[in-house]
Design a protein around this motif. Structure first.
Motif, PDB file in Angstrom:
ATOM      1  N   ASP A   1      -5.574  20.305 -18.591  1.00 38.76           N
ATOM      2  CA  ASP A   1      -5.246  19.974 -17.202  1.00 38.76           C
ATOM      3  C   ASP A   1      -5.683  18.565 -16.800  1.00 38.76           C
ATOM      4  OD1 ASP A   1      -7.927  20.746 -17.439  1.00 38.76           O
ATOM      5  OD2 ASP A   1      -8.062  21.306 -15.335  1.00 38.76           O
ATOM      6  N   LEU A   2      -6.255  17.800 -17.720  1.00 41.54           N
ATOM      7  CA  LEU A   2      -6.684  16.435 -17.407  1.00 41.54           C
ATOM      8  C   LEU A   2      -5.506  15.495 -17.649  1.00 41.54           C
ATOM      9  CD1 LEU A   2     -10.319  16.323 -18.837  1.00 41.54           C
ATOM     10  CD2 LEU A   2      -9.535  16.877 -16.525  1.00 41.54           C
ATOM     11  N   ARG A   3      -4.704  15.332 -16.612  1.00 36.24           N
ATOM     12  CA  ARG A   3      -3.445  14.612 -16.741  1.00 36.24           C
ATOM     13  C   ARG A   3      -3.465  13.238 -16.078  1.00 36.24           C
ATOM     14  NH1 ARG A   3       0.832  19.638 -15.790  1.00 36.24           N
ATOM     15  NH2 ARG A   3      -0.345  21.154 -17.021  1.00 36.24           N
ATOM     16  N   TYR A   4      -4.613  12.812 -15.615  1.00 37.15           N
ATOM     17  CA  TYR A   4      -4.707  11.531 -14.907  1.00 37.15           C
ATOM     18  C   TYR A   4      -4.378  10.368 -15.836  1.00 37.15           C
ATOM     19  CZ  TYR A   4      -6.785   7.532 -12.497  1.00 37.15           C
ATOM     20  OH  TYR A   4      -6.989   6.309 -11.920  1.00 37.15           O
ATOM     21  N   LEU A   5      -3.541   9.456 -15.363  1.00 34.54           N
ATOM     22  CA  LEU A   5      -3.216   8.246 -16.113  1.00 34.54           C
ATOM     23  C   LEU A   5      -4.020   7.081 -15.554  1.00 34.54           C
ATOM     24  CD1 LEU A   5       0.653   8.410 -16.570  1.00 34.54           C
ATOM     25  CD2 LEU A   5      -1.062   8.379 -18.383  1.00 34.54           C
ATOM     26  N   PRO A   6      -4.760   6.343 -16.393  1.00 36.37           N
ATOM     27  CA  PRO A   6      -5.519   5.194 -15.905  1.00 36.37           C
ATOM     28  C   PRO A   6      -4.641   4.213 -15.139  1.00 36.37           C
ATOM     29  CG  PRO A   6      -6.127   5.701 -18.168  1.00 36.37           C
ATOM     30  CD  PRO A   6      -4.943   6.567 -17.833  1.00 36.37           C
ATOM     31  N   THR A   7      -5.222   3.572 -14.154  1.00 41.28           N
ATOM     32  CA  THR A   7      -4.458   2.698 -13.263  1.00 41.28           C
ATOM     33  C   THR A   7      -3.719   1.608 -14.026  1.00 41.28           C
ATOM     34  OG1 THR A   7      -6.120   3.114 -11.556  1.00 41.28           O
ATOM     35  CG2 THR A   7      -4.619   1.273 -11.193  1.00 41.28           C
ATOM     36  N   LEU A   8      -4.366   1.032 -15.054  1.00 43.64           N
ATOM     37  CA  LEU A   8      -3.753  -0.079 -15.774  1.00 43.64           C
ATOM     38  C   LEU A   8      -2.486   0.316 -16.527  1.00 43.64           C
ATOM     39  CD1 LEU A   8      -6.730  -2.129 -17.276  1.00 43.64           C
ATOM     40  CD2 LEU A   8      -5.016  -2.926 -15.658  1.00 43.64           C
ATOM     41  N   SER A   9      -2.233   1.604 -16.654  1.00 40.40           N
ATOM     42  CA  SER A   9      -1.058   2.047 -17.409  1.00 40.40           C
ATOM     43  C   SER A   9       0.208   2.058 -16.565  1.00 40.40           C
ATOM     44  CB  SER A   9      -1.295   3.447 -17.964  1.00 40.40           C
ATOM     45  OG  SER A   9      -1.332   4.394 -16.921  1.00 40.40           O
ATOM     46  N   ARG A  10       0.084   1.816 -15.287  1.00 42.25           N
ATOM     47  CA  ARG A  10       1.213   2.067 -14.390  1.00 42.25           C
ATOM     48  C   ARG A  10       2.122   0.845 -14.229  1.00 42.25           C
ATOM     49  NH1 ARG A  10      -2.548   5.147  -9.878  1.00 42.25           N
ATOM     50  NH2 ARG A  10      -3.541   6.548 -11.374  1.00 42.25           N
ATOM     51  N   PHE A  11       3.354   1.124 -13.797  1.00 41.03           N
ATOM     52  CA  PHE A  11       4.346   0.093 -13.445  1.00 41.03           C
ATOM     53  C   PHE A  11       4.686  -0.814 -14.634  1.00 41.03           C
ATOM     54  CE2 PHE A  11       1.338   0.698  -9.835  1.00 41.03           C
ATOM     55  CZ  PHE A  11       2.147   1.520  -9.071  1.00 41.03           C
ATOM     56  N   ARG A  12       4.760  -0.248 -15.839  1.00 38.08           N
ATOM     57  CA  ARG A  12       4.983  -1.072 -17.030  1.00 38.08           C
ATOM     58  C   ARG A  12       6.362  -1.726 -17.051  1.00 38.08           C
ATOM     59  NH1 ARG A  12       1.092  -3.512 -19.606  1.00 38.08           N
ATOM     60  NH2 ARG A  12      -0.775  -2.297 -19.170  1.00 38.08           N
ATOM     61  N   SER A  13       7.350  -1.132 -16.421  1.00 37.81           N
ATOM     62  CA  SER A  13       8.703  -1.687 -16.465  1.00 37.81           C
ATOM     63  C   SER A  13       8.950  -2.706 -15.353  1.00 37.81           C
ATOM     64  CB  SER A  13       9.745  -0.565 -16.363  1.00 37.81           C
ATOM     65  OG  SER A  13       9.584   0.154 -15.146  1.00 37.81           O
ATOM     66  N   THR A  14       7.936  -2.959 -14.530  1.00 38.91           N
ATOM     67  CA  THR A  14       8.077  -3.873 -13.391  1.00 38.91           C
ATOM     68  C   THR A  14       7.772  -5.300 -13.828  1.00 38.91           C
ATOM     69  OG1 THR A  14       7.288  -2.071 -11.989  1.00 38.91           O
ATOM     70  CG2 THR A  14       7.322  -4.275 -11.016  1.00 38.91           C
ATOM     71  N   PRO A  15       8.531  -6.298 -13.341  1.00 35.56           N
ATOM     72  CA  PRO A  15       8.201  -7.701 -13.647  1.00 35.56           C
ATOM     73  C   PRO A  15       6.738  -8.008 -13.296  1.00 35.56           C
ATOM     74  CG  PRO A  15      10.324  -7.565 -12.567  1.00 35.56           C
ATOM     75  CD  PRO A  15       9.742  -6.180 -12.519  1.00 35.56           C
ATOM     76  N   GLU A  16       6.102  -8.867 -14.087  1.00 31.81           N
ATOM     77  CA  GLU A  16       4.659  -9.041 -14.015  1.00 31.81           C
ATOM     78  C   GLU A  16       4.130  -9.382 -12.620  1.00 31.81           C
ATOM     79  OE1 GLU A  16       0.968  -8.481 -15.440  1.00 31.81           O
ATOM     80  OE2 GLU A  16       2.886  -7.983 -16.368  1.00 31.81           O
ATOM     81  N   PRO A  17       4.681 -10.347 -11.876  1.00 31.64           N
ATOM     82  CA  PRO A  17       4.123 -10.611 -10.538  1.00 31.64           C
ATOM     83  C   PRO A  17       4.191  -9.396  -9.621  1.00 31.64           C
ATOM     84  CG  PRO A  17       5.540 -12.417 -11.235  1.00 31.64           C
ATOM     85  CD  PRO A  17       5.749 -11.302 -12.218  1.00 31.64           C
ATOM     86  N   LEU A  18       5.304  -8.647  -9.686  1.00 29.98           N
ATOM     87  CA  LEU A  18       5.425  -7.457  -8.867  1.00 29.98           C
ATOM     88  C   LEU A  18       4.477  -6.364  -9.342  1.00 29.98           C
ATOM     89  CD1 LEU A  18       9.314  -7.265  -8.410  1.00 29.98           C
ATOM     90  CD2 LEU A  18       7.608  -8.121  -6.800  1.00 29.98           C
ATOM     91  N   ARG A  19       4.288  -6.293 -10.665  1.00 27.14           N
ATOM     92  CA  ARG A  19       3.391  -5.278 -11.219  1.00 27.14           C
ATOM     93  C   ARG A  19       1.957  -5.517 -10.750  1.00 27.14           C
ATOM     94  NH1 ARG A  19       0.200  -4.796 -15.977  1.00 27.14           N
ATOM     95  NH2 ARG A  19      -0.177  -2.594 -16.416  1.00 27.14           N
ATOM     96  N   ARG A  20       1.537  -6.771 -10.744  1.00 22.37           N
ATOM     97  CA  ARG A  20       0.171  -7.049 -10.298  1.00 22.37           C
ATOM     98  C   ARG A  20      -0.019  -6.635  -8.847  1.00 22.37           C
ATOM     99  NH1 ARG A  20      -0.054 -13.068 -13.010  1.00 22.37           N
ATOM    100  NH2 ARG A  20      -0.244 -12.361 -15.186  1.00 22.37           N
ATOM    101  N   ALA A  21       0.971  -6.889  -8.018  1.00 19.17           N
ATOM    102  CA  ALA A  21       0.878  -6.488  -6.615  1.00 19.17           C
ATOM    103  C   ALA A  21       0.843  -4.969  -6.489  1.00 19.17           C
ATOM    104  CB  ALA A  21       2.049  -7.072  -5.832  1.00 19.17           C
ATOM    105  N   ALA A  22       1.664  -4.284  -7.277  1.00 19.86           N
ATOM    106  CA  ALA A  22       1.681  -2.821  -7.243  1.00 19.86           C
ATOM    107  C   ALA A  22       0.354  -2.245  -7.742  1.00 19.86           C
ATOM    108  CB  ALA A  22       2.845  -2.292  -8.080  1.00 19.86           C
ATOM    109  N   LEU A  23      -0.205  -2.849  -8.797  1.00 23.07           N
ATOM    110  CA  LEU A  23      -1.501  -2.401  -9.306  1.00 23.07           C
ATOM    111  C   LEU A  23      -2.590  -2.590  -8.256  1.00 23.07           C
ATOM    112  CD1 LEU A  23      -1.584  -3.676 -13.010  1.00 23.07           C
ATOM    113  CD2 LEU A  23      -1.674  -1.303 -12.240  1.00 23.07           C
ATOM    114  N   ALA A  24      -2.529  -3.713  -7.548  1.00 24.83           N
ATOM    115  CA  ALA A  24      -3.536  -3.969  -6.521  1.00 24.83           C
ATOM    116  C   ALA A  24      -3.468  -2.912  -5.426  1.00 24.83           C
ATOM    117  CB  ALA A  24      -3.344  -5.367  -5.934  1.00 24.83           C
ATOM    118  N   ARG A  25      -2.252  -2.528  -5.021  1.00 26.24           N
ATOM    119  CA  ARG A  25      -2.111  -1.499  -3.995  1.00 26.24           C
ATOM    120  C   ARG A  25      -2.608  -0.146  -4.501  1.00 26.24           C
ATOM    121  NH1 ARG A  25       2.820  -4.303  -3.192  1.00 26.24           N
ATOM    122  NH2 ARG A  25       3.947  -2.760  -4.449  1.00 26.24           N
TER     123      ARG A  25
END
Length: 469
Positions: free
Chosen positions: A44-68
């Motif tokens: 049941d430990l299904r949490y994905l680390p924050t750094l793994s998210r938004f991989r398909s997003t262009p890098e500047p947008l990904r950084r903003a999404a990661l920050a949020r």
């Protein structure tokens, strides 16, 4: 069994599960240790680390999404003063079944500590917890600014929590983009918290022995104020303290990957006195634990490890001997990494666990050296946790394949983890899925007595620098 949350927020006070960082090793290891004592795996430990998210997003947008995303998961600056360390300690002990235990393992976060506790059938109680605090106007390359901001947060957090000391860590190599929008505070107990005392008094068998594991790695540490200290970088990053300077090409690469600029790098001091790194145990906590043990008629034993791989190797050797003494072969090995761990499934399958702290080159190389010096295993299954960022310090897949190649008949590198390596981490439950595919080797051995554990750690670990006393 789902992760017990308990202590739901009342009166607007943040609940423990909202404070303790879900990205931290200590939280994952606590969850795995508790599940093992409940006789459950980590499915049941299904949490994905924050750094793994938004991989398909262009890098500047990904950084903003990661920050949020990081800001949403972090403690809000105006709530830091509401954090109650005793409620967090109570949340920790509530993870475990309330019954008699023949001992307890306490101390620094390490996968070997959890495997030892599982073999002995006892709880593991961490001597720290980690939290991320939102840093609204932060920057990856502004370590000096992080220190100033962290001092403000420490002034809010520490007065209502006199039992704690805080180690602030600013490490772009370990946390990537996230250090520009959050600060990391490792809160370490300076005395045995009252919920731990009550739990031990109610659940520890009379005169049961206690084992304290202490991370003895050192790092330059700046004393930033009363009970607040600060370090740039960390031993787990795979870099050396001298790398965290603008002239370092290795560190420059890290900053480029994380959106920083080494021309703007600001650090609070070029050189700091060397002290114990962030996951060590506070000396006052150890004294408090010793005092409780003496009053209870229990013996307190200590294990100090100079590098995580020393404890990993000694624990793996101990497991092999424990399994063979129970009539099992002890010839199947699993190399775990970071959050990819499931101690209950390891015991169910009768496997020998070796835990890598992370995917740093030097960490993976240590696993290779241990396998090369061990009697051959018939199978080696490797679970490489993708770190979520790219760096020269990160092991490549070829190095992980070399680890698996020590299996004589089976050399398996998890394909799901490999698919997204090194950028896309996978949840802890992936380790459970892989280990469920292993043949059962039941019944499990009788619980490992603490004296036998100490003897095994001493025999195997002393040449590696492990101090058992």
């Amino acid at each position: 069994m789902r992760e017990k949350t308990g202590w739901l927020a009342t009166g607007g006070v943040p609940a423990p599960q909202q404070i303790v960082s879900p990205d931290s090793h200590s939280r994952v290891l606590l969850a795995a240790a508790a599940r093992a004592l409940h006789g459950r795996d980590c499915d049941d430990l299904r949490y994905l680390p924050t750094l793994s998210r938004f991989r398909s997003t262009p890098e500047p947008l990904r950084r903003a999404a990661l920050a949020r995303a990081a800001a949403r998961a972090a403690v809000a600056p105006d709530r830091v003063g509401d954090v109650d360390a005793d409620r967090i300690a109570q949340w920790v002990v509530e993870q475990y079944p309330q019954r008699w235990y023949p001992g307890v393992v306490v101390g620094s976060p390490h996968g070997g500590a959890v495997h030892l506790a599982t073999a002995m059938g006892v709880p593991w109680l961490p001597s720290e917890f980690e939290m991320a605090v939102h840093w609204p106007h932060g920057s990856v390359d502004d370590a000096a600014g992080a220190l100033v901001y962290g001092g403000t947060m420490a002034d809010r957090f520490l007065p209502p929590n006199p039992a704690l000391a805080v180690r602030q860590v600013h490490d772009p190599a370990g946390r990537g983009h996230l250090v520009g929008c959050t600060i990391t505070l490792v809160a370490r107990w300076r005395r045995l918290p009252d919920p731990y005392r009550r739990f031990l008094g109610a659940c520890l068998a009379p005169a049961a022995p206690m084992l304290m594991l202490r991370d003895a790695r050192t790092w330059p540490v700046l004393d930033a104020g009363t009970r607040h200290s600060f370090q740039v970088g960390a031993p787990a990053s795979g870099l050396d303290p001298d790398d965290y300077v603008p002239g370092s090409e290795r560190f420059g690469q890290v900053l480029r990957h994380t959106g920083g600029d080494r021309a703007r790098w600001r650090a609070p001091a070029l050189a700091c006195p060397t002290g114990f790194a962030e996951h060590s145990v506070e000396p006052a906590f150890e004294e408090s634990l010793r005092g409780w043990a003496e009053a209870a008629g229990s013996a307190l034993h200590r294990v100090l490890f100079p590098r995580p791989e020393a404890l990993s190797a000694a624990t793996a050797d101990l497991y092999r001997g424990w399994l063979r003494a129970a009539g099992k072969t002890g010839n199947r090995c699993v190399v775990e990494c970071g959050r990819l761990i499931d101690p209950w499934q390891v015991v169910r399958a009768g496997m020998v666990p070796y835990w890598c702290e992370n995917a740093a080159r030097r960490t993976v190389a240590a696993a290779e050296w241990w396998l090369a010096g061990s009697a051959a295993f018939s199978s080696v299954d490797v679970l490489p946790e993708p770190p979520g960022l790219e760096s020269e310090a990160v092991a490549g897949l070829a190095q992980w394949r070399a680890v698996a190649s020590f299996g004589r008949r089976r050399a398996a590198l998890d394909r799901v983890a490999v698919r997204g390596y090194p950028g896309s981490p996978v949840p802890t439950r992936r380790a459970t899925e892989v280990l469920r595919g292993q043949p059962y080797d039941l019944p499990r051995p009788a619980p490992l007595p603490l004296p036998a554990a100490l003897a095994g750690l001493r025999d195997s670990g002393t040449p590696l620098g492990l101090l058992v006393c």
